[in-house]
Design a protein around this motif. Structure first.
Motif, mmCIF file in Angstrom:
data_model
loop_
_atom_site.group_PDB
_atom_site.id
_atom_site.type_symbol
_atom_site.label_atom_id
_atom_site.label_comp_id
_atom_site.label_asym_id
_atom_site.label_seq_id
_atom_site.Cartn_x
_atom_site.Cartn_y
_atom_site.Cartn_z
ATOM 1 N N LEU A 157 0.833 -1.207 0.000
ATOM 2 C CA LEU A 157 0.000 0.000 0.000
ATOM 3 C C LEU A 157 0.862 1.249 0.000
ATOM 4 O O LEU A 157 0.581 2.226 -0.701
ATOM 5 C CB LEU A 157 -0.904 0.005 1.242
ATOM 6 C CG LEU A 157 -2.049 -1.003 1.230
ATOM 7 C CD1 LEU A 157 -2.696 -1.068 2.620
ATOM 8 C CD2 LEU A 157 -3.090 -0.602 0.185
ATOM 9 N N SER A 158 1.914 1.206 0.781
ATOM 10 C CA SER A 158 2.783 2.362 0.890
ATOM 11 C C SER A 158 3.478 2.643 -0.444
ATOM 12 O O SER A 158 3.595 3.800 -0.863
ATOM 13 C CB SER A 158 3.779 2.103 2.004
ATOM 14 O OG SER A 158 4.825 3.009 1.941
ATOM 15 N N ASP A 159 3.909 1.594 -1.122
ATOM 16 C CA ASP A 159 4.519 1.767 -2.451
ATOM 17 C C ASP A 159 3.540 2.414 -3.411
ATOM 18 O O ASP A 159 3.871 3.342 -4.138
ATOM 19 C CB ASP A 159 4.935 0.405 -3.037
ATOM 20 C CG ASP A 159 6.226 -0.091 -2.427
ATOM 21 O OD1 ASP A 159 6.876 0.695 -1.695
ATOM 22 O OD2 ASP A 159 6.574 -1.262 -2.671
ATOM 23 N N ARG A 160 2.327 1.889 -3.393
ATOM 24 C CA ARG A 160 1.321 2.435 -4.300
ATOM 25 C C ARG A 160 1.048 3.892 -3.995
ATOM 26 O O ARG A 160 0.918 4.721 -4.888
ATOM 27 C CB ARG A 160 0.007 1.662 -4.151
ATOM 28 C CG ARG A 160 0.032 0.350 -4.897
ATOM 29 C CD ARG A 160 -1.407 -0.083 -5.148
ATOM 30 N NE ARG A 160 -1.589 -1.459 -4.726
ATOM 31 C CZ ARG A 160 -2.767 -2.041 -4.616
ATOM 32 N NH1 ARG A 160 -3.874 -1.355 -4.845
ATOM 33 N NH2 ARG A 160 -2.849 -3.297 -4.259
ATOM 34 N N LEU A 161 0.939 4.170 -2.668
ATOM 35 C CA LEU A 161 0.642 5.541 -2.251
ATOM 36 C C LEU A 161 1.734 6.481 -2.741
ATOM 37 O O LEU A 161 1.461 7.594 -3.210
ATOM 38 C CB LEU A 161 0.537 5.588 -0.726
ATOM 39 C CG LEU A 161 -0.058 6.851 -0.121
ATOM 40 C CD1 LEU A 161 -1.459 7.119 -0.644
ATOM 41 C CD2 LEU A 161 -0.089 6.743 1.405
ATOM 42 N N ARG A 162 2.981 6.049 -2.658
ATOM 43 C CA ARG A 162 4.071 6.903 -3.079
ATOM 44 C C ARG A 162 3.986 7.164 -4.584
ATOM 45 O O ARG A 162 4.114 8.291 -5.042
ATOM 46 C CB ARG A 162 5.419 6.265 -2.725
ATOM 47 C CG ARG A 162 6.553 7.267 -2.823
ATOM 48 C CD ARG A 162 7.844 6.743 -2.209
ATOM 49 N NE ARG A 162 7.554 6.027 -0.976
ATOM 50 C CZ ARG A 162 8.092 4.843 -0.663
ATOM 51 N NH1 ARG A 162 8.928 4.258 -1.479
ATOM 52 N NH2 ARG A 162 7.795 4.261 0.481
ATOM 53 N N ARG A 163 3.730 6.098 -5.346
ATOM 54 C CA ARG A 163 3.635 6.273 -6.806
ATOM 55 C C ARG A 163 2.486 7.225 -7.171
ATOM 56 O O ARG A 163 2.612 8.095 -8.007
ATOM 57 C CB ARG A 163 3.394 4.910 -7.481
ATOM 58 C CG ARG A 163 4.670 4.115 -7.703
ATOM 59 C CD ARG A 163 4.463 3.075 -8.801
ATOM 60 N NE ARG A 163 3.316 2.206 -8.555
ATOM 61 C CZ ARG A 163 3.356 1.104 -7.814
ATOM 62 N NH1 ARG A 163 4.484 0.721 -7.246
ATOM 63 N NH2 ARG A 163 2.277 0.386 -7.634
ATOM 64 N N VAL A 164 1.369 6.997 -6.480
ATOM 65 C CA VAL A 164 0.178 7.762 -6.786
ATOM 66 C C VAL A 164 0.361 9.228 -6.396
ATOM 67 O O VAL A 164 -0.061 10.145 -7.097
ATOM 68 C CB VAL A 164 -1.013 7.093 -6.071
ATOM 69 C CG1 VAL A 164 -2.143 8.050 -5.889
ATOM 70 C CG2 VAL A 164 -1.445 5.859 -6.843
ATOM 71 N N ASN A 165 1.046 9.475 -5.285
ATOM 72 C CA ASN A 165 1.324 10.855 -4.891
ATOM 73 C C ASN A 165 2.224 11.547 -5.901
ATOM 74 O O ASN A 165 2.047 12.728 -6.184
ATOM 75 C CB ASN A 165 1.983 10.888 -3.505
ATOM 76 C CG ASN A 165 0.948 11.048 -2.406
ATOM 77 O OD1 ASN A 165 -0.050 11.733 -2.579
ATOM 78 N ND2 ASN A 165 1.198 10.403 -1.279
ATOM 79 N N ALA A 166 3.163 10.796 -6.432
ATOM 80 C CA ALA A 166 4.048 11.377 -7.443
ATOM 81 C C ALA A 166 3.229 11.752 -8.673
ATOM 82 O O ALA A 166 3.424 12.812 -9.276
ATOM 83 C CB ALA A 166 5.156 10.396 -7.808
ATOM 84 N N THR A 167 2.298 10.890 -9.027
ATOM 85 C CA THR A 167 1.438 11.180 -10.174
ATOM 86 C C THR A 167 0.624 12.442 -9.934
ATOM 87 O O THR A 167 0.482 13.294 -10.800
ATOM 88 C CB THR A 167 0.477 10.001 -10.421
ATOM 89 O OG1 THR A 167 1.266 8.821 -10.515
ATOM 90 C CG2 THR A 167 -0.310 10.197 -11.684
ATOM 91 N N ILE A 168 0.072 12.553 -8.704
ATOM 92 C CA ILE A 168 -0.732 13.734 -8.385
ATOM 93 C C ILE A 168 0.101 14.995 -8.531
ATOM 94 O O ILE A 168 -0.336 15.980 -9.113
ATOM 95 C CB ILE A 168 -1.267 13.661 -6.943
ATOM 96 C CG1 ILE A 168 -2.383 12.644 -6.881
ATOM 97 C CG2 ILE A 168 -1.750 15.036 -6.474
ATOM 98 C CD1 ILE A 168 -3.296 12.819 -5.723
ATOM 99 N N SER A 169 1.298 14.938 -8.013
ATOM 100 C CA SER A 169 2.137 16.130 -8.098
ATOM 101 C C SER A 169 2.386 16.479 -9.554
ATOM 102 O O SER A 169 2.351 17.646 -9.941
ATOM 103 C CB SER A 169 3.449 15.886 -7.366
ATOM 104 O OG SER A 169 3.178 15.631 -6.011
ATOM 105 N N ALA A 170 2.637 15.466 -10.375
ATOM 106 C CA ALA A 170 2.871 15.722 -11.798
ATOM 107 C C ALA A 170 1.607 16.305 -12.433
ATOM 108 O O ALA A 170 1.671 17.227 -13.237
ATOM 109 C CB ALA A 170 3.272 14.436 -12.505
#
Lengths: 604, 604
Positions: free
Chosen positions: A588-601
């Motif tokens: 979950l934490s990995d996914r959250l990190r990826r998804v947060n990066a996407t949001i920032s982009a």
């Protein structure tokens, strides 16, 4: 409520001009002299159908010469530019509106805004007899106003009785073979056309119809074909304000037309129709207050048609590559690695706003560079408009791509780019959204066809959730939580939002997509799942219901574990459960990190 | 590499026109007759500084009448419109370029594109003697070309020796007191101006400088003040093509200027400069091929300045409210609940693209509605340009807001909206990005000042991570994992990306922000943390390093637990650890769901 700056400016201009009392009411037609010399109205209609007005905006008067551009538009619509051009030219003259001068070289009046030209245009309305011609004329002009206009019979009779000069012009044209109808018929239509009753709001709406590319913003009806708009607006700009045309073009810079009844209408292409009315005229024959009002508004909001335009460099909103943009489709780790290695070969160009020809050129330059390196995705979902010339540019480009066997992937409605140029479509692969566009481009980079499936498979022991267990713990789990084999053909819905969450599903082969259903819309893809991955695991922490839909994207095999069994197993073997929960938290934490990066982009 | 459709179209037009051999090379100046009658070049310069050319684009010839708009621009820049207007008018004439007619009513030549007007303009260059005037003229025109232009002395002498008609015009103007300099000086400057050597690429760049609002796209130098652009372009549009002006405006619709040396330049405002050259002229004095080439390009890509513009309704990209948009700042559950209750009172309007006056009017209508209901955030981060009139509209609106004590929050560079109207700024609260804008608007809805802190506090036992423990388990944890008290003033960095992750930190009071540092840029905010929340917990699953920066946004108190101690505790009490890991998974899963919803909203 705060008022619109447009209305505030109109109000200010209107009240300031109340003090302006110079000029004389036209008297050459007796009926005109009856107008209230103090009458004053000011109106703006937007291309989205808002009408703002101030003063005597409902007072009616005859349209007079302001009918000329609309009659000209109707002629262009009915006969086309080429035929109309044989009847009337487009050269400005330095002379008065009622001058008896004709373009002898081309055997036609100089332009449709002088009386001679307007009579030649009135002759072009359809019909062999008076009433039919009158109906055709009234219908045509009413479409611009959005309501059926009426003729002021008294003014018409007055015009017909006193219009000797216009009669002379008509016979002079007849003499030179310039007139398409009998002079009496042409003059009848022309006088009636000038005698149509309008108010200032009508004029603003008529102008707004031209501003909106020919579609009446109130009724939605097409009053004139879009392609004729530049023709009509050009003669208004160069010839619409009598001898004042040059100064008007210079200072106000808007296609406009005035009439002796005291009205002036002006067009801000793509934006507004503006109209003002006040009967007192200056020496040239334009309303003093109406000219001043429109000029003031144009100056205030810099509406000049040739005002410096902001650079449209920003049409390319972002340029991203495969490092920032990944499809939500599940990919095998091997495929992910291959995509990551060539991430710079996947170029995503996000366009937004209105695309001019120069902007299209700029974008296509980037597309060509991108194609030389790999795959290009053009995201057009934020594009609000494409100029006709830019459309042609994309169409040309598409055809060239198709010839060279190349292809650009478009996310969004591709034909917004190249219109109805069907032969251009072969150079563009259309995808409904960015996700499927990315998936297609990734597939091309991977060299697999979009329908092929990843052959990856995982055993239950290799599943991410269970991979931390010792061999003994796994064996015990397999015994105490008997895995039910699962087989689902592509398209099967394996879970639905809100359903009881009583199983944890682990995938052996195939791909799933996780979707959030949207009421009345298409489901939003959240992510993809593949071999070794799991859904339903939140039930271990007490989640009672599925939080999304899960659908098999390909044929899928796997295992289903009962949540109750798993919890009982956890109670008996808490250390093993720690490892399961730990694996889950990491995932979950990995996914959250990826998804947060996407949001920032995406927020950028 | 695929070629640009612009270049492809230019190439096609160029080769098609190779067959066009009509017209005659100008001979009225002996030097002009020496030009190669077959010479032909075609060039386009974009406002971002790309120059495309084909044919003899490096062949030089004298600029002749194509110098006129640039000399006029220089006069406007030096003396202002009002003074220049006393010297030369802006009314088109139906007459030839070298006609000896003057506007007797206003005692000035009709316009600066006829010879009389151009001589009057040349008289306005600064300087009392020849050389200084020449330098001023060469400098002014060279700024448009982006290189120092040279005078063809042979042509200059030829012009000076044979320009009897121009001499007559000058003396006639002197006679009427129309000339600002001695006739000989004015003519000297004028003849030298006409004798400047340019090639077709130069002409395209000069036109592109006008297209780019006065800034040379190659050098970045300002050649003419932006405010004078509409004046220059208007006289080009109405008077630039001699007797062909009306037809040109109608068919091509671009401000343009031709010269007897065979060149024509045209301006597509905001987009391109176009130039073509071929010495054979038609009866009116315009280059046959150059006119045909530019007309063909304008038709191909619909460059007509009055072409129907796409509706700019799309400038309002999205309208969202507090249900979709939340700041990343940590809020107490009570504050979150209050915000959720009034989510519809927080309106976020995302603008994008270029904002016209009509678009501004539309947006401000929505803003006024939003303000009547609550808070409005205008996200301008995707705005690429604002027309001058739209700027004024936002400025007016800002002033009215300020007067009424109201305020709109702007996310992004607010002055893109209202320019340098400082008194308007009081009506707009500027925030660097959408997140701080949302935070400000939320604060206003909550009725707290932006600097006030939430008074929420949590005990260690209430912390989300530990809240599932039984009282006995918690007591044991407090004993076996002694919590170190933590106090950090606002601004303290509590963790940095990549540092060893050896503690789990639990917040008692205050707020933290989690940030992802960006090389060479501002850190990206990921989320906020508040009382009862935790960072560093991934270390429990073996994460060795911090995955982001953590900074105290307010003064913060809390506890720090050593990861080694926690793991040892977990090994001794696996059931308790299950509860901790379960709470963690639930928390991560909740966040993931929220963040996925945000992504879907943002991708729309």
């Amino acid at each position: 409520m705060v008022s619109s700056p447009l209305i505030a400016a109109m109000t200010e201009i209107f009240s300031k001009l109340g003090a302006e009392t110079s000029g004389e009411v036209a008297t050459y037609i007796p009926e005109l002299a009856k107008a209230d010399p103090d009458g004053f109205a000011f109106a703006v209609a937007t291309v989205d159908g808002q009408v703002f007005s101030i003063g005597d905006a409902g007072t009616r008067f005859t349209i007079q010469s302001m009918s000329k551009p609309f009659a000209y538009a109707a002629a262009l619509d009915r006969l086309g530019r080429e035929t109309v051009m044989t009847r009337v030219g487009v050269e400005p003259t330095g002379d008065a509106f009622n001058a008896i001068i004709l373009d002898e070289d081309h055997n036609r009046p100089f332009n449709p805004m002088v009386n001679a030209g307007a009579i030649a245009v009135a002759a072009l309305f359809d019909g062999e007899e008076r009433d039919a011609r009158t109906r055709a004329m009234v219908d045509a002009l009413s479409r611009f106003a959005g309501r059926t206009l009426e003729i002021d019979e008294a003014v018409f009779r007055s015009e017909a009785e006193t219009g000797h000069r216009n009669r002379a012009i008509a016979y002079l044209m007849l003499n030179s073979g310039m007139l398409a109808a009998e002079p009496d018929l042409a003059l009848d239509t022309y006088f009636r056309q000038c005698s149509l009753l309008v108010d200032t709001r009508d004029l603003a709406v008529m102008a707004a119809t031209l501003a909106a590319g020919g579609r009446n913003p109130l009724t939605g009806e097409v009053a004139v074909w879009r392609a004729h708009i530049p023709d009509v607006l050009t003669v208004m700009l160069t010839c619409g304000m009598y001898d004042y045309a040059g100064q008007w073009a210079y200072e106000v810079g808007l296609p406009a037309k005035s009439g002796v009844s005291g009205g002036v209408l002006a067009v801000v292409p793509g934006q507004f129709g503006i109209a003002a009315w006040s009967p007192k005229l200056d020496a040239i024959g334009n309303s003093v207050r109406a000219v001043a009002a429109i000029r003031a508004l144009s100056e205030r909001f810099r509406l000049h048609g040739l005002a410096a335009r902001p650079d449209d460099a920003g049409v390319l909103r972002r340029s991203l590559d495969g490092r920032a943009m990944r499809s939500r489709r599940w990919r095998s780790p091997e495929a992910v690695a291959r995509l990551e290695m060539q991430a710079e070969r996947l170029i995503v160009l996000e366009l937004h706003g209105e695309i001019s020809v120069a902007a299209a050129e700029r974008v296509l330059r980037r597309v060509a560079e991108g194609l030389a390196a790999g795959e290009v995705v053009l995201d057009v979902q934020r594009v609000t408009g494409v100029e006709a010339g830019a459309e042609r540019m994309f169409a040309d480009f598409g055809r060239e791509l198709a010839l060279g066997g190349q292809c650009v992937t478009i996310a969004g409605p591709g034909n917004i780019l190249f219109g109805d140029a069907e032969d251009a479509a072969a150079g563009f692969a259309m995808a409904a959204g960015i996700d499927s566009a990315l998936e297609r481009a990734e597939n091309r980079l991977l060299g697999t066809s979009p329908t092929s499936r990843d052959d990856e498979s995982r055993t239950l022991a290799d599943a991410r959730l269970l991979s931390g267990l010792t061999p003994e713990e796994f064996e015990r789990l397999a015994g105490e939580v008997p895995p039910a084999p699962l087989e689902a053909p592509a398209g099967t819905r394996l879970a639905a939002l809100g359903e009881p969450a009583d199983t944890v599903v682990i995938i052996g082969t195939g791909r799933l997509k996780v979707l959030l259903p949207v009421e009345g819309g298409e489901a939003v893809p959240l992510n993809g799942l593949g071999p070794g991955e799991t859904f339903g695991e939140m039930a271990l922490m007490g989640a009672a219901q599925r939080s999304a839909d899960v659908v098999a994207e390909t044929d899928v095999t796997g295992w289903s574990l009962r949540v109750d069994d798993l919890r009982a197993y956890g109670a008996r073997h808490p250390m093993a459960m720690n490892r399961i929960l730990g694996a889950l938290a990491v995932d979950l934490s990995d996914r959250l990190r990826r998804v947060n990066a996407t949001i920032s982009a995406l927020r950028r």
